[in-house]
Design an enzyme around this catalytic site. Sequence first.
Site, mmCIF file in Angstrom:
data_model
loop_
_atom_site.group_PDB
_atom_site.id
_atom_site.type_symbol
_atom_site.label_atom_id
_atom_site.label_comp_id
_atom_site.label_asym_id
_atom_site.label_seq_id
_atom_site.Cartn_x
_atom_site.Cartn_y
_atom_site.Cartn_z
ATOM 1 N N THR A 81 0.705 -1.053 0.303
ATOM 2 C CA THR A 81 0.315 0.039 -0.531
ATOM 3 C C THR A 81 1.057 1.434 0.676
ATOM 4 O OG1 THR A 81 -1.704 -1.335 1.359
ATOM 5 C CG2 THR A 81 -1.542 1.092 1.411
ATOM 6 N N LYS B 88 -7.498 0.757 -2.632
ATOM 7 C CA LYS B 88 -7.160 0.792 -1.453
ATOM 8 C C LYS B 88 -7.115 2.406 -0.596
ATOM 9 C CE LYS B 88 -5.712 -1.329 1.838
ATOM 10 N NZ LYS B 88 -4.056 -2.457 1.971
ATOM 11 N N LYS C 78 -0.072 4.936 8.454
ATOM 12 C CA LYS C 78 0.792 5.717 6.515
ATOM 13 C C LYS C 78 -0.014 5.698 5.670
ATOM 14 C CE LYS C 78 2.274 2.114 4.987
ATOM 15 N NZ LYS C 78 2.192 1.484 3.341
#
Length: 288
Positions: free
Chosen positions: A97, A172, A240
């Site tokens: 990701t 995502k 993150k």
Amino acid sequence: MATVAFLGLGVMGYPMAGHLVAKGHQVTVYNRTEAKAKTWVVEHGGKWGATPRAAAEGAEFVMACVGNDDDLRSVCLGPDGAFAGMKPGTVFVDHTTVSAQVTRELAAVAAEQGKNFVDAPVSGGQAGAQNGVLSVMCGGDAAAYERAEPVIAAYARICRRLGDSGAGQLAKMMNQICIAGLVQGLAEALAFGQKAGLDGAAVVEVISQGAAGSWQMQNRHKTMLAGEFDFGFAVDWMRKDLKICLETADQIGAILPVTALVDQFYKEVQQMGGQRNDTSSLIRRLTR
């Protein structure tokens, strides 16, 4: 069956690479900590490479599942990077990701070298990786995706191409935005029930069958009520990801007020020492 390199043997990559072997693919792994790569080979067979380049040499597909933008650049680029070992026509599949920006950057480099790059971040957490039932969101060239999809199927419940390079990462981000709001809502409901003197598990048994039901409710309510947060995706990694979501929202003019608020709640959990707690630990700040 394909010849595959897998770069990154963390909590996700380790079992994902194992599923490739179980499906009959020839797999060479690379991990920054060499001992972990050797342990994986003892457990699953296959080979290990001392560098991303060494692992990628001769592979038809190179899969990666590392930490962040900088980690991805480091395994792709440079004299020891995977791109240096990949022959023209090889497909690089990135399960990390990361930002759509670094995805497009690396896809452009790959294209200049006659190689293919598919961004393919995953959802389903550690359990999904272990059980081979991940959801995989992909972006990139359609022909490259069609070649890679049967290999990705080794650890996927569903895999879809959603557009050109970067589309998988944008999807995502949508996934993480949804999760942030869902977990916060569940945390508030469970904390409210405790204050009201209700049996949270009994209430969830009822409301999970109605419009309030979700994967988070079904799979996390018991451990949240028990104060157990050692399951799946860590708070540090969620922050993150949410940082990527918020930065991208600024770039495209999207408004994410709930996501921004929940990100700050996760910051509080970090300050409470919960950096490695899973994402359901949002309830900690409501019950202390």
